[in-house]
Design a protein around this motif. Structure first.
Motif, short mmCIF file in Angstrom:
data_model
loop_
_atom_site.label_atom_id
_atom_site.label_comp_id
_atom_site.label_asym_id
_atom_site.label_seq_id
_atom_site.Cartn_x
_atom_site.Cartn_y
_atom_site.Cartn_z
N ALA A 36 -34.53 -23.17 0.13
CA ALA A 36 -33.73 -24.19 0.83
C ALA A 36 -33.87 -25.76 0.52
O ALA A 36 -32.93 -26.06 0.51
CB ALA A 36 -34.51 -24.38 2.28
N GLN A 60 -33.88 -19.83 2.85
CA GLN A 60 -35.29 -20.13 3.32
C GLN A 60 -35.97 -19.02 3.27
O GLN A 60 -37.45 -19.17 2.90
CB GLN A 60 -34.95 -20.54 4.95
CG GLN A 60 -34.50 -21.72 5.26
CD GLN A 60 -34.08 -22.03 6.67
OE1 GLN A 60 -33.52 -21.01 7.35
NE2 GLN A 60 -34.19 -23.24 7.29
N GLU A 96 -24.75 -20.65 7.77
CA GLU A 96 -26.08 -20.29 8.35
C GLU A 96 -26.64 -19.19 7.69
O GLU A 96 -27.86 -19.05 7.46
CB GLU A 96 -25.81 -19.94 9.78
CG GLU A 96 -25.46 -21.13 10.72
CD GLU A 96 -24.73 -20.50 12.08
OE1 GLU A 96 -24.88 -21.45 13.12
OE2 GLU A 96 -24.42 -19.78 12.30
N LEU A 116 -30.54 -27.69 -0.32
CA LEU A 116 -30.11 -28.76 0.50
C LEU A 116 -30.23 -30.36 0.28
O LEU A 116 -29.41 -31.00 0.44
CB LEU A 116 -30.94 -28.85 2.09
CG LEU A 116 -30.77 -27.53 2.91
CD1 LEU A 116 -31.89 -27.44 3.79
CD2 LEU A 116 -29.24 -27.45 3.24
N LEU A 146 -23.63 -27.74 5.15
CA LEU A 146 -25.32 -27.87 5.08
C LEU A 146 -25.74 -29.09 4.52
O LEU A 146 -26.86 -29.33 5.24
CB LEU A 146 -25.74 -26.76 4.23
CG LEU A 146 -25.55 -25.29 4.84
CD1 LEU A 146 -25.97 -24.17 3.58
CD2 LEU A 146 -26.08 -24.99 6.18
N ARG A 147 -25.32 -29.83 3.75
CA ARG A 147 -25.95 -30.87 3.12
C ARG A 147 -25.84 -32.27 4.00
O ARG A 147 -24.71 -32.56 4.41
CB ARG A 147 -25.47 -31.23 1.89
CG ARG A 147 -26.08 -30.22 0.80
CD ARG A 147 -25.77 -30.48 -0.52
NE ARG A 147 -26.73 -29.81 -1.55
CZ ARG A 147 -27.32 -30.16 -2.72
NH1 ARG A 147 -27.18 -31.63 -2.75
NH2 ARG A 147 -28.11 -29.51 -3.23
N LEU A 151 -28.04 -20.45 4.44
CA LEU A 151 -29.14 -21.09 4.65
C LEU A 151 -30.60 -20.12 4.91
O LEU A 151 -31.64 -20.58 4.39
CB LEU A 151 -29.04 -22.19 5.88
CG LEU A 151 -30.45 -23.19 6.06
CD1 LEU A 151 -30.96 -23.73 4.89
CD2 LEU A 151 -30.10 -24.02 7.18
N ARG A 152 -30.24 -19.23 5.79
CA ARG A 152 -31.19 -18.40 5.99
C ARG A 152 -31.71 -17.64 4.84
O ARG A 152 -32.96 -17.57 4.88
CB ARG A 152 -30.43 -17.19 7.09
CG ARG A 152 -31.70 -16.12 7.37
CD ARG A 152 -30.93 -14.96 7.88
NE ARG A 152 -29.92 -14.30 7.01
CZ ARG A 152 -29.08 -13.62 7.08
NH1 ARG A 152 -28.80 -13.26 8.30
NH2 ARG A 152 -28.12 -13.09 6.42
#
Length: 94
Positions: free
Chosen positions: A26, A21, A14, A30, A54-55, A17-18
């Motif tokens: 992102a 982004q 997380e 991803l 994540l993927r 990813l944050r």
């Protein structure tokens, strides 16, 4: 008495990813072809497993593992290389 606010704890995937982004990466993280350098140590393995988490399954094929065995650590270096290769294979990665 003052108000206490609950801290939200994010998992490593997380947090990654944050940040991706926030900085506009992102889609790369991803969905795009990505080569991850994996030494066999805890930090690079944590990154790899976070990316796998994540993927989507359909995007895992674009994730590749790279390991360089420089020949400087003899048997230990070869063992790391073998470990990384086996681990990547069990995850369905190249």
């Amino acid at each position: 008495m003052g108000k206490r606010t609950a801290k939200i704890r994010l998992t490593l995937p997380e947090m990654i990813l944050r940040d991706a982004q926030q900085y506009g990466y992102a889609d790369l993280l991803l969905h795009k072809r990505l080569v991850v350098g994996v030494s066999g140590g805890a930090d690079s393995l944590a990154l790899l497993f976070a990316l796998l988490e994540l993927r989507d399954e359909s995007d895992r094929g674009a994730l590749h593992v790279a390991h360089v065995e420089h020949g400087l650590r003899s048997a230990e270096g070869r063992a790391d290389a073998s470990f990384v290769e086996d681990m990547a294979r069990t995850q369905g990665l190249e």
